[in-house]
Design an enzyme around this catalytic site. Sequence first.
Site, PDB file in Angstrom:
ATOM      1  CB  THR A  71      -0.938   0.023   1.223  1.00 42.19           C
ATOM      2  OG1 THR A  71      -0.152  -0.068   2.422  1.00 42.19           O
ATOM      3  CG2 THR A  71      -1.932  -1.122   1.167  1.00 42.19           C
ATOM      4  CE1 TYR A 108     -12.377  -6.212   2.846  1.00 36.99           C
ATOM      5  CE2 TYR A 108     -10.487  -7.568   3.413  1.00 36.99           C
ATOM      6  CZ  TYR A 108     -11.792  -7.193   3.632  1.00 36.99           C
ATOM      7  OH  TYR A 108     -12.523  -7.798   4.627  1.00 36.99           O
ATOM      8  CE1 TYR A 134      -2.203  -0.064  -3.228  1.00 37.87           C
ATOM      9  CE2 TYR A 134      -3.632   1.782  -3.802  1.00 37.87           C
ATOM     10  CZ  TYR A 134      -3.385   0.644  -3.064  1.00 37.87           C
ATOM     11  OH  TYR A 134      -4.329   0.189  -2.183  1.00 37.87           O
ATOM     12  CD1 TRP A 159      -9.605   8.253  -0.009  1.00 35.81           C
ATOM     13  CD2 TRP A 159     -10.285   9.991   1.214  1.00 35.81           C
ATOM     14  NE1 TRP A 159      -9.530   9.372  -0.796  1.00 35.81           N
ATOM     15  CE2 TRP A 159      -9.947  10.456  -0.077  1.00 35.81           C
ATOM     16  CE3 TRP A 159     -10.765  10.908   2.147  1.00 35.81           C
ATOM     17  CZ2 TRP A 159     -10.042  11.800  -0.439  1.00 35.81           C
ATOM     18  CZ3 TRP A 159     -10.863  12.239   1.784  1.00 35.81           C
ATOM     19  CH2 TRP A 159     -10.491  12.680   0.512  1.00 35.81           C
TER      20      TRP A 159
END
Length: 299
Positions: A71, A108, A134, A159
Amino acid sequence: MKLLVIGGNGQVGHELLRSLAPLGAVVATTRSGQLEGGAPCESFDLADLDAIAPLLDRVRPDVVVNAAAYTAVDRAEDDTEAAFRANAEGPGRLAIECAARGISLVHYSTDYVFDGQGSRPYREDDATAPIGVYGQSKLAGEQAIAASGVRHLILRTAWVYGLHGANFLRTMLRVGAERDELRVVADQRGTPTPAWLIADATAHILQSGFDRSAVLHLVANGETTWHAFAEAIFADSVPAGLIERAPRVIAITTSDYPTRARRPAYSVLDNGRLQADFDIALPDWREALGKTLAVAQLR
């Protein structure tokens, strides 16, 4: 059911260990083989493709929930191979091995699969067009899972923040206590979504059961900017006693705060389909923030 959570020490993984516990036996993995606090768990790195099949054969889960990912958005621009290994090749191999064993997979993904040029919340069937490594690696992971034939749910979120791990909320609480003035970007729009909400919704979905594969958007309701999010954090944190005083938050533009990777200017996701399909009411982002900080106050 027996559930395997990959990435048990991450923001979402940490909350999943709590939310999934009522559903059955939960087995966690971390790279170190230890959970936060020192409890032992399965040692596993999703980037080690050859370790995936032995893990599944050892644990024999009914469902795998993959909460592990690369991430580091800016670092990914110069570390493409590692980003694709963790976000695309690893999930792709995991999906293939799950399919071969009749194991369902929850995975996810992210708002970064879109280019951020939209003017209304993105729906699941809107065209994807990631603008950085990403997002490209996460989209490749989605595509690899879909191609594997595994029964799956891909839950796109955005977010993400919480009381655990590195995230915007914890950064604001830390720097807000140290400084009188902060500069925060005000021309990027999205929906702050707490890790506990993602974990609770995932548990609700698994308890309800899913009989077909799908991509769904899992975010809180509403939208805001990073600047307004920061102001809301401080507005709630002072009365909760989490910080002594609120710093001044100055609105700046994306161009005032250059980063290695471009960010989507508009990344609000339409969560209507998930709410309708699973009869789940997702809270407004502001309400979810209040609940998160209320928990922090009790700690």
